[in-house]
Write a protein that holds these residues in place. Structure first.
Motif, PDB file in Angstrom:
ATOM      1  N   SER A 197       0.835  -1.196   0.000  1.00 50.42           N
ATOM      2  CA  SER A 197       0.000   0.000   0.000  1.00 50.42           C
ATOM      3  C   SER A 197       0.872   1.248   0.000  1.00 50.42           C
ATOM      4  CB  SER A 197      -0.924   0.012   1.229  1.00 50.42           C
ATOM      5  OG  SER A 197      -1.606   1.247   1.309  1.00 50.42           O
ATOM      6  N   ALA A 198       0.893   1.949  -1.118  1.00 48.85           N
ATOM      7  CA  ALA A 198       1.693   3.165  -1.230  1.00 48.85           C
ATOM      8  C   ALA A 198       1.193   4.239  -0.266  1.00 48.85           C
ATOM      9  CB  ALA A 198       1.648   3.684  -2.661  1.00 48.85           C
ATOM     10  N   VAL A 199      -0.127   4.343  -0.111  1.00 46.15           N
ATOM     11  CA  VAL A 199      -0.708   5.369   0.757  1.00 46.15           C
ATOM     12  C   VAL A 199      -0.315   5.142   2.205  1.00 46.15           C
ATOM     13  CG1 VAL A 199      -2.839   6.380   1.621  1.00 46.15           C
ATOM     14  CG2 VAL A 199      -2.634   5.789  -0.803  1.00 46.15           C
ATOM     15  N   ALA A 200      -0.476   3.903   2.681  1.00 49.40           N
ATOM     16  CA  ALA A 200      -0.141   3.590   4.074  1.00 49.40           C
ATOM     17  C   ALA A 200       1.331   3.837   4.351  1.00 49.40           C
ATOM     18  CB  ALA A 200      -0.503   2.133   4.383  1.00 49.40           C
TER      19      ALA A 200
ATOM     20  N   LEU B 229       8.011   6.497  19.896  1.00 46.78           N
ATOM     21  CA  LEU B 229       7.600   7.190  18.681  1.00 46.78           C
ATOM     22  C   LEU B 229       8.686   7.175  17.606  1.00 46.78           C
ATOM     23  CD1 LEU B 229       5.658  10.289  20.048  1.00 46.78           C
ATOM     24  CD2 LEU B 229       4.744   8.451  18.634  1.00 46.78           C
ATOM     25  N   LEU B 230       9.933   7.335  18.029  1.00 48.71           N
ATOM     26  CA  LEU B 230      11.026   7.341  17.054  1.00 48.71           C
ATOM     27  C   LEU B 230      11.053   6.063  16.225  1.00 48.71           C
ATOM     28  CD1 LEU B 230      14.032   8.931  19.001  1.00 48.71           C
ATOM     29  CD2 LEU B 230      12.964   9.798  16.927  1.00 48.71           C
ATOM     30  N   ASN B 231      10.797   4.926  16.873  1.00 45.06           N
ATOM     31  CA  ASN B 231      10.835   3.660  16.147  1.00 45.06           C
ATOM     32  C   ASN B 231       9.499   3.288  15.514  1.00 45.06           C
ATOM     33  OD1 ASN B 231      13.527   2.987  16.297  1.00 45.06           O
ATOM     34  ND2 ASN B 231      13.338   1.847  18.189  1.00 45.06           N
ATOM     35  N   VAL B 232       8.401   3.634  16.157  1.00 44.07           N
ATOM     36  CA  VAL B 232       7.092   3.320  15.595  1.00 44.07           C
ATOM     37  C   VAL B 232       6.882   4.046  14.272  1.00 44.07           C
ATOM     38  CG1 VAL B 232       4.610   3.667  15.883  1.00 44.07           C
ATOM     39  CG2 VAL B 232       5.943   2.698  17.741  1.00 44.07           C
ATOM     40  N   LEU B 233       7.332   5.296  14.199  1.00 44.04           N
ATOM     41  CA  LEU B 233       7.117   6.109  13.000  1.00 44.04           C
ATOM     42  C   LEU B 233       8.195   5.894  11.938  1.00 44.04           C
ATOM     43  CD1 LEU B 233       5.939   9.429  14.694  1.00 44.04           C
ATOM     44  CD2 LEU B 233       4.549   7.649  13.614  1.00 44.04           C
ATOM     45  N   ASN B 234       8.658   4.683  11.837  1.00 41.60           N
ATOM     46  CA  ASN B 234       9.642   4.338  10.813  1.00 41.60           C
ATOM     47  C   ASN B 234       9.153   3.097  10.071  1.00 41.60           C
ATOM     48  OD1 ASN B 234      11.810   3.783   9.193  1.00 41.60           O
ATOM     49  ND2 ASN B 234      13.316   3.678  10.841  1.00 41.60           N
ATOM     50  N   PRO B 235       8.469   3.256   8.940  1.00 42.53           N
ATOM     51  CA  PRO B 235       7.880   2.117   8.228  1.00 42.53           C
ATOM     52  C   PRO B 235       8.912   1.147   7.690  1.00 42.53           C
ATOM     53  CG  PRO B 235       7.821   4.087   6.867  1.00 42.53           C
ATOM     54  CD  PRO B 235       8.249   4.534   8.230  1.00 42.53           C
ATOM     55  N   LYS B 236      10.154   1.595   7.542  1.00 39.13           N
ATOM     56  CA  LYS B 236      11.187   0.701   7.044  1.00 39.13           C
ATOM     57  C   LYS B 236      11.435  -0.452   8.007  1.00 39.13           C
ATOM     58  CE  LYS B 236      13.347   2.071   3.626  1.00 39.13           C
ATOM     59  NZ  LYS B 236      13.094   1.733   2.209  1.00 39.13           N
TER      60      LYS B 236
END
Length: 204
Positions: free
Chosen positions: A64-67, A113-120
């Motif tokens: 999913s490009a959007v997600a 937050l630093l790690n959660v907000l990293n989709p990689k």
């Protein structure tokens, strides 16, 4: 558990990233105990990504490009916010014993937050964990949970070492304002660079 998994995990964990940077900054600014709390928060931030990989939700993020883009730019914004905080007088890297320290909960939340907000990370674990689970393994789920637990313990241990080293250097920073200015700018620049790298990263 293979030696290949342990060695690969150690290389991944030791490699500098947002979690390492945050733990170092916390150790320098507020000492050993605070750095341990920061390391714990960063380790907790790995849980959602591992859960996504284990349950297969990372496949949705991958396709999913959007997600992916939404989560990626949230991560970019937060990294730039951390860079801005670090440059402030009382930002993430402030070694001033007269300033009231952040609460343990706030320190943990920032690390999460630093790690959660990293989709990689989700995509990394989605590709990483299955490499060490045999297709004929009768307990694939439990095996992946076991590997995930070991990876998290290793992450926490390595981050604690990073934080303890930073805390050890703290006195030198306190006694030399010039060093503090240099360190603040360095950490702020590093957060900004990591944010830029995440912004420019192509979706796999």
């Amino acid at each position: 558990m293979s030696i290949e998994f342990l060695v690969t995990s150690l290389i991944v964990v030791v490699s500098p990233g947002t979690g390492v940077l945050y733990t170092l900054a916390t150790g320098l600014s507020r000492g050993t105990r605070a750095s341990i709390v920061a390391a714990f928060g960063c380790t907790l931030g790995i849980v959602p990504h591992m859960a996504a990989a284990i349950t297969g939700l990372a496949a949705v993020l991958h396709t999913s490009a959007v997600a992916f883009e939404i989560l990626r730019y949230m991560g970019v914004a937060y990294l730039l916010y951390m860079a801005w905080r670090t440059l402030r007088e009382h930002g993430a890297l402030t070694v001033d014993e007269s300033v009231a320290p952040s609460s343990a909960l706030r320190t943990i939340l920032r690390g999460v937050l630093l790690n959660v907000l990293n989709p990689k990370l989700s995509i990394f674990f989605f590709a990483f964990l299955p490499q060490f689970v045999g297709p004929s393994d009768p307990a694939v789920l439990w095996r992946m949970l076991e590997l995930s637990a070991v990876f998290m313990l290793m992450t926490f241990a390595v981050f604690v070492v990073y934080g303890a080293f930073a805390a050890f250097m703290r006195r030198m920073v306190i006694s030399n304002p010039g060093v503090l200015v240099w360190m603040r700018r360095t950490f702020a620049g590093a957060f900004a660079v990591l944010g830029l790298q995440l912004a420019l990263a192509a979706r796999p």
